[in-house]
Motif scaffolding. Sequence first.
Motif, PDB file in Angstrom:
ATOM      1  N   ARG A 180       0.835  -1.204   0.000  1.00 32.68           N
ATOM      2  CA  ARG A 180       0.000   0.000   0.000  1.00 32.68           C
ATOM      3  C   ARG A 180       0.868   1.252   0.000  1.00 32.68           C
ATOM      4  NH1 ARG A 180      -5.128   0.700   3.970  1.00 32.68           N
ATOM      5  NH2 ARG A 180      -5.744  -1.100   2.721  1.00 32.68           N
ATOM      6  N   GLU A 181       1.952   1.226   0.739  1.00 34.57           N
ATOM      7  CA  GLU A 181       2.857   2.371   0.832  1.00 34.57           C
ATOM      8  C   GLU A 181       3.423   2.729  -0.539  1.00 34.57           C
ATOM      9  OE1 GLU A 181       5.949   3.441   4.345  1.00 34.57           O
ATOM     10  OE2 GLU A 181       6.522   1.733   3.106  1.00 34.57           O
ATOM     11  N   ARG A 182       3.667   1.683  -1.361  1.00 29.89           N
ATOM     12  CA  ARG A 182       4.235   1.916  -2.693  1.00 29.89           C
ATOM     13  C   ARG A 182       3.166   2.060  -3.778  1.00 29.89           C
ATOM     14  NH1 ARG A 182       7.769  -0.606   0.328  1.00 29.89           N
ATOM     15  NH2 ARG A 182      10.008  -0.308   0.013  1.00 29.89           N
ATOM     16  N   GLY A 183       1.905   1.910  -3.386  1.00 30.01           N
ATOM     17  CA  GLY A 183       0.805   2.094  -4.338  1.00 30.01           C
ATOM     18  C   GLY A 183       0.703   0.990  -5.375  1.00 30.01           C
ATOM     19  N   TYR A 184       1.118  -0.250  -5.004  1.00 36.57           N
ATOM     20  CA  TYR A 184       1.028  -1.359  -5.955  1.00 36.57           C
ATOM     21  C   TYR A 184      -0.422  -1.858  -6.038  1.00 36.57           C
ATOM     22  CZ  TYR A 184       6.102  -1.794  -6.317  1.00 36.57           C
ATOM     23  OH  TYR A 184       7.431  -1.558  -6.573  1.00 36.57           O
TER      24      TYR A 184
END
Length: 930
Positions: free
Chosen positions: A317-321
């Motif tokens: 989620r942090e990397r927006g995958y």
Amino acid sequence: MAARGHVQDPNDRRLRPIYDYLDNGNNKMAIQQADKLLKKHKDLHCAKVLKAIGLQRTGKQDEAFSLAQEVTTLEPTDDNSLQALTILYREMHRRKYSLNGSPSASSRAGHQAVRSGGEEGPAQRGVPLSPLHGLCPRGRAISAKDEKLAQTMFLPLAERMVEKMVKEEKIEAEAEVQLYFMILERLGKCEEALDVIRGPLGEKLTSELQSRERKCMMLYTRLERWPECNALAQKLLLKNPDDWQFYPSYFDSLFHLMDQSWSPPEDGEHCSEGSVHHTVAEVVRFVEERIKVEDEKDSRSLRGPYLARLELMHRLRERGYPEENLPGEPLNLMVQFFRKFGDKPCCITDLKIYLHLLSPDQHVQFINRLSEVVPLGEQGEDGFAFPEDTKALQRHLCVCQLSRALGLHHSLDVSGKLHLIAELKAHYHHGLKFGNSALKTELQFSDMYCLMAAHVYIDLWTETGDEDMVWQCLGLLEEGLSHSSSNAQFKLLLLLLYCRLGSFEPVVDLYSSLDAKHIQHDTIGVLLTRYAESLGQFSAASQSCNFSLRFFHSNQKDTSEYIIQAYKYGAFEKIPEFIALRNRLNQSLHFAQVRTERMLLDLYLEADIVLSLEESVKAMSLSSEEDDVPWDTLRDNRDLTVFTNWDPKQRQLTDEHRTRSLEEETAWLRIRSLTLRLLASLTPSGHAASQQNSEMSNENGVGDRSSLHRSLLSQLNQTLHAAAQIAEKRTQYPLLGPPSTRLASALSVGSCHCQAAALQLSVHLQELESAGLEILNKSKGDLLEVKESKLKTQPSLLENLVFFLETVSIVLWSASYCAKILRPLKTSLQKKKKKKKDANTAMPLVVCGFQELTGNLQDLLTQAVEHIRGQESGITALKLASLTLEGCSREEASFTKAAMDKVQSSYLRSLQEVGDLLKKRAETIKNLKI
């Protein structure tokens, strides 16, 4: 004494009685015992040194030094003698002694350098030591600070020497392999280091679990060999799926591989460590397989794989995958985790860091889902249902903690919070039955309910300003402490609240009972030293400063001994850690603060009362020229997370809070340090001898002195200007965050500017009277009073009184300095008047102004003493026993009344100490006549 720690010498038995006498302070017997031993063993060097220590401690310094020099010239090499010599020279303040060019000199130089703290040891400098030290170039040692010389000369030399030993197959001990690895690592030869670790030499690394694997992982990361890093992490997690240290490496390597669009070769192994997982799907599958294994076990499941799934989701989620929900729905996964591990105390800390994965509209649903799996009994008359055993209690407690962490407690209105407090208190009292058979030192199972209820009371106090809430909070915590006397969180919160109410007396015993150890004097010591002096408890302030300073002063000696023992036993990897610890403590912000405050406190308590200001400055070896605070390398070592805290993220301490707090602490330290140096500049002994070629100096040094004084005043005014800008920001820290310094209150009450004016007395005589009166006026008012059957406090008035006392002291010292200058001037004018027989000649304005100032100061102090007497009478007359406390049982009320009594007693003691010092200062004004 330190010398006995690891002695294997047969003389140890003979020396032991001397050590015991010295340790017990019986120095005369130590000397006699040493003399007896030396009659039989004339060449026992250590006995001579121990005799010298006894002589030094009985005041016979010359004899001691002569004996020490006699031993030094004999070049002893045994640890007993070297350590005893170190102790002796340290006590004599002669840290360096001569070393001849003998074969033992290099070894002794290393020991002495380490003990004196002047340089890091040979291994840290790239020079091997025992058992490789015999191959070192004798006396070749450089500081690790000289990195260029280490990289170009000494480290390569050490590398060649070790390589020679490898070729000759002379390396046998693990410590030798560790040293070889350290040399290669410092040279940046990661590939060569990797070959050593993976080769036959690496097999000797057996003292620590997975030492080889951890070193390999570190080198792969440094070399950015992500396929190997990923494959190795997989293998290690297959062996131990609960070993958390390898999950971050596994996930980090995945994202690096994805960023590089890495793909495995078509033929053969993916890398030297085996197969590589380079897609999210592969990693999710790997984690799910670990979870499946845990689910199928008959024994208790391991937490690692379940937490790894949440961690992976957080990173995705942090990397927006787009694959962020591939592991599953966060709410369901967290409920599943709670079902398995909710009865463990660690469940709250595990889940709290992943609560951000839930959306705000899921918070209530999440708590409801968790509550469904908490087994509680039937509801009682009060509407509360209680757990039947400790596991159920732990589950219910975890749900309460998660509710607070999600902000559900904070969103309640006043009546809702009061109902919540009643429920938490009921659960606390019910849970005490599970700890009936517990030892006194053990915590009660339900302690956290009590602590959480206290936090809700604090919420109500800060939101409504109703002081009843804080009194009831104190009563509840005192009750909790009566059932769980070892609960550090109860003590810390009580300590904080008493200080916020301006009551320091109960804090001394609370802090003492925490039994803070070693580094904690630096990390949490500020909780004690911040308030002691500012709340008027001067004797307690002296003790608390000494408490901290003893730890810092012993640091240099202790860490040096740790380094020596690490050399001796081949624990080379620990040496940089010990050096880092020593530097961390020497550069501590708290150390600089306590040192400065202790000297100021000594001046306020003694200067011109016990000793003159000049004698006090001389006794402290205080110099106005020297600034001993390492401003460029100051380190903030405070532990700002020492309080248990379940508040949601938006209410927690932020990075900006930390930055602002450090900025404020540094500004206040700078003001106090400059004030101290300016006070030293008022005395001749506060100045080092002027250099002959100095342009500013003249024959009597007055030019140099006044120039320095002006320079320090200029720095103080600049610092006050910068401090005012910091204070204008009015940063509000969370209650459980760092305590604010005295900066804002010192500026608002006018203390700092009045002190600065006092230090410019000859220029600003007329400003002082009005400034001092203003500080006193801001100190007036009732510290403690009963209004509408409620007890009210105004602790800021007490702090203002202390500012008044500090400021009056500085004004009087400055006035005393001016009196010394004005007396000869007045005498000279009077002689001229007699010669001219002109009685009408007026005295200069500065003399008249000074006389008027001293008269006004006398009146001001009289007013202050009368005000304090009135406060003492008023507080003594308060009948706290007659107060009615709403919503409290008789037992709860008794604890609350006890807390009120402690605050009342503390206020009276503070007023007494401030009043006594002001009376002594009033006496010194009589000596200011000119």
